[in-house]
Motif scaffolding. Structure first.
Motif, short mmCIF file in Angstrom:
data_model
loop_
_atom_site.label_atom_id
_atom_site.label_comp_id
_atom_site.label_asym_id
_atom_site.label_seq_id
_atom_site.Cartn_x
_atom_site.Cartn_y
_atom_site.Cartn_z
N MET A 1 31.70 65.23 31.33
CA MET A 1 31.26 65.86 30.30
C MET A 1 29.85 65.79 30.20
O MET A 1 29.20 65.14 30.67
CB MET A 1 31.85 64.89 29.19
CG MET A 1 33.34 65.57 28.74
SD MET A 1 32.80 66.79 28.61
CE MET A 1 32.63 66.92 26.69
N SER A 2 29.03 67.35 29.52
CA SER A 2 28.13 67.41 28.81
C SER A 2 27.33 67.71 27.13
O SER A 2 28.55 67.97 27.44
CB SER A 2 27.34 67.89 30.59
OG SER A 2 27.50 69.74 29.46
N LEU A 3 26.06 67.18 26.99
CA LEU A 3 26.13 67.79 26.22
C LEU A 3 24.77 68.92 26.06
O LEU A 3 24.32 68.97 27.67
CB LEU A 3 26.00 66.34 25.93
CG LEU A 3 26.55 65.63 25.35
CD1 LEU A 3 26.17 64.03 24.35
CD2 LEU A 3 27.43 65.78 24.20
N VAL A 4 24.32 69.15 24.81
CA VAL A 4 23.44 70.30 25.21
C VAL A 4 21.95 69.50 24.74
O VAL A 4 22.30 69.14 23.06
CB VAL A 4 23.53 71.56 24.49
CG1 VAL A 4 22.49 72.78 24.21
CG2 VAL A 4 24.83 71.83 25.02
N TRP A 5 20.66 69.16 25.03
CA TRP A 5 19.70 68.74 24.91
C TRP A 5 18.58 70.51 24.14
O TRP A 5 18.86 70.92 24.34
CB TRP A 5 19.18 68.47 25.16
CG TRP A 5 17.40 67.48 25.53
CD1 TRP A 5 16.13 68.44 24.75
CD2 TRP A 5 16.73 66.35 24.50
NE1 TRP A 5 15.39 67.32 24.33
CE2 TRP A 5 15.76 66.52 24.69
CE3 TRP A 5 17.75 65.03 24.55
CZ2 TRP A 5 15.03 65.17 23.88
CZ3 TRP A 5 17.08 63.95 24.63
CH2 TRP A 5 15.46 64.23 23.77
N GLU A 44 26.40 63.19 28.68
CA GLU A 44 26.76 62.94 28.16
C GLU A 44 26.67 60.94 28.33
O GLU A 44 26.63 60.41 26.80
CB GLU A 44 28.46 62.61 27.26
CG GLU A 44 28.92 61.70 26.44
CD GLU A 44 30.12 62.91 26.25
OE1 GLU A 44 30.64 63.84 26.78
OE2 GLU A 44 30.71 62.39 24.95
N GLN A 45 26.92 60.43 29.61
CA GLN A 45 26.23 59.26 29.29
C GLN A 45 25.37 58.55 29.14
O GLN A 45 25.15 57.46 28.56
CB GLN A 45 26.87 58.38 30.70
CG GLN A 45 26.70 57.42 31.47
CD GLN A 45 26.91 57.02 32.63
OE1 GLN A 45 27.03 58.01 33.12
NE2 GLN A 45 27.35 55.68 33.51
N GLY A 46 24.83 59.83 29.10
CA GLY A 46 23.12 59.15 29.28
C GLY A 46 22.36 59.34 28.24
O GLY A 46 21.11 59.46 27.17
N ARG A 92 26.82 69.31 21.26
CA ARG A 92 28.45 69.09 21.81
C ARG A 92 27.95 70.32 22.70
O ARG A 92 28.71 70.23 23.71
CB ARG A 92 28.82 69.37 20.55
CG ARG A 92 29.37 68.39 19.33
CD ARG A 92 30.15 67.17 20.31
NE ARG A 92 29.38 65.58 19.62
CZ ARG A 92 30.05 64.71 20.06
NH1 ARG A 92 29.40 63.55 21.63
NH2 ARG A 92 29.33 63.58 19.17
N ASP A 93 27.67 71.13 22.60
CA ASP A 93 27.65 72.28 23.56
C ASP A 93 27.66 74.05 22.30
O ASP A 93 26.96 73.66 21.62
CB ASP A 93 30.00 73.18 23.59
CG ASP A 93 29.96 73.52 22.32
OD1 ASP A 93 29.52 73.96 21.27
OD2 ASP A 93 31.76 73.05 22.00
N ASP A 94 27.30 74.54 23.79
CA ASP A 94 26.49 76.16 23.24
C ASP A 94 27.65 77.10 21.98
O ASP A 94 25.78 77.49 21.72
CB ASP A 94 26.74 77.06 24.63
CG ASP A 94 25.16 76.17 25.60
OD1 ASP A 94 25.23 75.40 25.91
OD2 ASP A 94 26.00 77.66 26.56
N ALA A 95 28.26 77.02 22.18
CA ALA A 95 29.13 76.94 20.84
C ALA A 95 28.45 76.52 19.04
O ALA A 95 28.10 77.70 18.33
CB ALA A 95 30.52 77.04 20.91
N ALA A 96 28.48 75.03 19.51
CA ALA A 96 27.89 74.79 18.85
C ALA A 96 25.98 75.47 18.09
O ALA A 96 26.11 75.37 16.99
CB ALA A 96 28.10 73.24 18.23
#
Lengths: 246, 60
Positions: A1-5, A44-46, A92-96
């Motif tokens: 899983m990934s997140l968006v900075w 997501e972990q970091g 959380r993601d690009d859509a957000a």
């Protein structure tokens, strides 16, 4: 899983910066209408809430995040006005991110208009205690106790006078710079342990300056030096301190 | 006067003055937000205690 900075928001026309981001990633854009968010895909972990909270107690980690965040935004700012985002803004993601751009589009466009063609410059003023000329000691040789008290009072008066002079230099400089700048903000005085100087900081201010007025701004700085004050300038910065409505 | 050259390394405290106290602040359900954390306070505490450690002083 990934997140968006999120690094910054700006106009959609320019390409993504090429500098490596906070997680070693290549920055990219999330575009909505005329605005683009400069973002990076991070693990997501970091970068989840827990990891970020822990990072804020870990100086080397804060420093890496801060330098990478600043680096990407500084590169983006070379291509046109940017609205820098506060450190540690993660979606959380690009859509957000796209939804945020839609909801905040008028605020963000206003920020971009306010900083267009302008850069932020930091100015710090320190009291240079070493430049303080020693005043003549009042003589009262026949009465040692009185002599001691007079000497103590003279020392204290010199300290107060130096501080007052430094404050006056700081106020005069701040007013002169603010007159040339578009906006001015006084930041908190930095802890001496952090500045690494033995001198006392009397002014920590930052200014949003038209690029056309930068020469005037520098002329003011060049003219104020002396009177026991040391002036340090940093910049140009992306307009971090001017990203919120005044 | 010291004029920082653009290539000079920026001091961390100047960076944090801007990156933690400035910038557009966004909050929302979809955001992982540290808005409730006093970032400036937290990080400066880390910074000061680390500087003190480096100099062999007791923590602030």
């Amino acid at each position: 899983m990934s997140l968006v900075w999120l690094y910054a928001v700006r106009g959609a026309a320019a390409a993504a910066p090429t500098r490596t981001g906070v997680d070693g990633e290549e920055p990219r854009l999330v575009v909505h209408g005329e605005l683009a968010a400069v973002v990076g895909t991070v693990s997501e972990q970091g970068f989840d809430e827990q990891a970020l909270a822990a990072a804020m107690d870990d100086l080397p980690r804060i420093e890496r995040l801060a330098r990478a965040h600043h680096g990407v935004i500084a590169e983006a700012a070379e291509a046109g006005p940017v609205a820098p985002l506060r450190l540690a803004t993660v979606y959380r993601d690009d859509a957000a991110v796209a939804r945020m751009l839609a909801e905040r589009s008028s605020d963000l466009a206003a920020v971009l208009e306010r900083v267009r063609g302008r850069r932020e410059w930091g100015v710090k003023v320190y009291v240079d205690a070493k430049a303080e000329a020693p005043a003549a000691e009042p003589a009262a040789e026949d009465r040692p106790g009185t002599s001691y008290l007079l000497r103590r009072r003279a020392q204290r008066d010199r300290g107060v006078a130096a501080a007052e002079r430094a404050r006056r230099v700081a106020d005069t400089l701040d007013a002169a710079l603010a007159a040339v700048a578009q906006s001015a903000i006084r930041l908190k005085i930095q802890d001496a342990r952090l500045s690494g100087r033995t001198q006392d900081m009397v002014l920590n201010a930052t200014y949003l300056v038209d690029t056309a007025a930068e020469e005037d701004f520098r002329a003011v700085l060049a003219g104020i030096e002396g009177d026991g004050a040391t002036v340090a300038v940093t910049g140009p910065w992306p307009p971090f301190s001017f990203a919120e409505a005044p | 006067m010291t004029l920082a050259h653009p290539d000079d390394e920026l001091s961390l405290v100047d960076l944090l003055d801007r990156l933690l106290a400035g910038g557009v602040m966004l909050t929302g359900d979809t955001t992982i937000s540290l808005a409730d954390v006093d970032l400036v306070h937290v990080s400066l505490r880390a910074l000061i205690s680390s500087v003190s450690t480096l100099r062999g002083e007791p923590d602030a």
